[in-house]
Design a protein around this motif. Structure first.
Motif, PDB file in Angstrom:
ATOM      1  N   GLN A  20      10.765  42.032-107.179  1.00 39.39           N
ATOM      2  CA  GLN A  20      10.756  41.659-105.766  1.00 39.39           C
ATOM      3  C   GLN A  20      11.081  40.166-105.647  1.00 39.39           C
ATOM      4  N   SER A  21      11.687  39.802-104.531  1.00 39.68           N
ATOM      5  CA  SER A  21      12.005  38.380-104.340  1.00 39.68           C
ATOM      6  C   SER A  21      12.092  38.060-102.858  1.00 39.68           C
ATOM      7  N   GLU A  22      12.002  36.777-102.565  1.00 38.21           N
ATOM      8  CA  GLU A  22      12.198  36.271-101.207  1.00 38.21           C
ATOM      9  C   GLU A  22      13.190  35.115-101.269  1.00 38.21           C
ATOM     10  N   TYR A  31      14.965  34.282 -93.569  1.00 38.64           N
ATOM     11  CA  TYR A  31      14.562  34.621 -94.921  1.00 38.64           C
ATOM     12  C   TYR A  31      14.898  36.086 -95.194  1.00 38.64           C
ATOM     13  N   THR A  53      13.939  39.454 -97.909  1.00 37.75           N
ATOM     14  CA  THR A  53      13.130  40.020 -98.995  1.00 37.75           C
ATOM     15  C   THR A  53      13.944  41.100 -99.688  1.00 37.75           C
ATOM     16  N   THR A  59      14.007  43.987-103.222  1.00 35.07           N
ATOM     17  CA  THR A  59      13.260  44.691-104.257  1.00 35.07           C
ATOM     18  C   THR A  59      14.189  45.679-104.941  1.00 35.07           C
TER      19      THR A  59
END
Length: 224
Positions: A14-16, A47, A49, A51
């Protein structure tokens, strides 16, 4: 990156991502017996997100470069505040020693928002501001008089370590606060607030509010 949601699937990261991030504020913190710290704040237009298999975007990720920190006890060759002078090459310092310094840079960004746009579509830069605070040991009333008379003041810092270093020049500063801290059995200190301005009117060669120079090599004499 924010880790994997399932330990059994370690590749499902996962990342942002902060999209369109622009540096807005920077604060340099110089305290006694400590490392020099710099705090930077950003503003982003949006932003994202992610995954799964696309949890991390493709692209080059430069490795962070590690280095030794500057120590406030032994790596400062000069900290000087003095009255601006058109004639004196080395004007007398307003104080001898300092206990803390805060230098702040602010781009005063504002988010440009629009109907039908989530977040912002652009960042607008505001007035570029440089300021800060200095707490110094009281030396004589010259510094207090400079405050009372709204005198033009210049402020600079030089740090040297392992034949490298940096210099910060704030050529034109206005002082504020200035109430002496007087306590029993304690040295008198003088807290000052700083507001910087473009110094082009003082000297045509000083058409800047703040100048930061970084030196990859300096001779041994620079640390003297």
């Amino acid at each position: 990156t924010l880790g994997a949601p399932d330990d059994a699937l370690p590749t499902q990261i996962q990342s942002e991502y902060l999209v369109g991030a622009v540096p807005n504020e920077l604060t340099m913190v110089i305290d006694t017996a400590d490392k020099v710290n710099m705090d930077m704040g950003f503003m982003a237009i949006n932003y994202e997100t992610r995954t799964g298999a696309t949890g991390v975007k493709a692209g080059t990720r430069p490795a962070l470069v590690s280095g030794k920190a500057f120590n406030t006890s032994s790596h400062f060759a000069r900290i000087k505040m003095a009255l601006v002078s058109q004639t004196a090459v080395a004007p007398a310092a307003l104080f001898g020693y300092t206990t803390e310094i805060r230098l702040t840079i602010n781009n005063n960004l504002s988010a440009a928002k629009a109907i039908g746009t989530l977040g912002a579509f652009e960042m607008t830069a505001g007035t570029f501001e440089v300021g800060g605070n200095v707490t110094a040991y009281f030396q004589d009333v010259t510094a207090i008089d400079a405050l009372r008379n709204n005198s033009d003041v210049t402020f600079d810092i030089i740090a040297v370590k392992d034949n490298a270093g940096f210099a910060i020049d704030v050529p034109l500063v206005s002082l504020g606060d200035g109430r002496l801290n007087v306590e029993l059995n304690t040295p008198i200190t003088l807290p000052l607030s700083l507001e910087a301005a473009d110094a082009g009117d003082v000297n045509s060669n000083l058409g800047h509010t703040i100048l930061m120079s970084f030196f990859d090599y300096l001779p041994n004499a620079a640390a003297a």
